[in-house]
Design a protein around this motif. Structure first.
Motif: not given
Length: 155
Positions: A18, A109, A112-113, A115-117, A119-120
């Protein structure tokens, strides 16, 4: 014990992959943002040169005091030049606004990607820590049972 170790290694490998995905996304986004900036600068340069040309044309129609020079031909030509200038300025401003909006959208975008990664990855790390704690608790419980059985045999 080796199955537990393999599970932990698998969790760590997933986290590492990831991280590599986030790195790929960031390195893919940078050239896009750079090309948007280059396009915007090129559009502004083109607009600037067009404005300079139109100012030169207006200089023929207006003197240094911004007073209209009496027309040698028709006033229709002056009106057409002004209209063309206004259209060109509006077009350039619209293109610049669209370019800025596109760049902002791409940047949002991309962020956001990322940040999402992130958090995951944090969730996966927390899950791995919880699994390790559970395995440790189970190991201590098994150890305590064995110790109590040995203590009972010793009595």
């Amino acid at each position: 014990m080796s199955a537990e170790t393999a599970k932990i290694q698998e969790t760590l490998a997933a986290s590492a992959s990831k991280g590599a995905l986030v790195e790929k996304i960031v390195f893919a986004g940078i050239p896009i943002l750079f090309s948007c900036v280059v396009y915007l600068m090129n559009s502004l340069s083109t607009a600037n040169s067009e404005i300079i040309q139109l100012k030169a044309k207006i200089a023929v129609v207006v003197n240094a005091d911004n007073k209209a020079i009496p027309p040698q031909g028709t006033t229709i030509d002056m009106a057409q030049i002004r209209e063309h200038l206004s259209e060109q300025i509006a077009k350039v401003e619209k293109e610049a606004a669209l370019s800025r909006a596109a760049m902002t959208l791409d940047r949002e975008r991309s962020m956001a990607a990322v940040d999402k990664n992130r958090m995951e990855m944090a969730a996966d790390a927390a899950q791995a820590r919880a699994a390790i704690r559970l395995e440790m608790a189970n190991g201590f419980a098994a150890f305590d049972r064995r110790v109590s059985i040995l203590e009972q045999r010793g009595k």
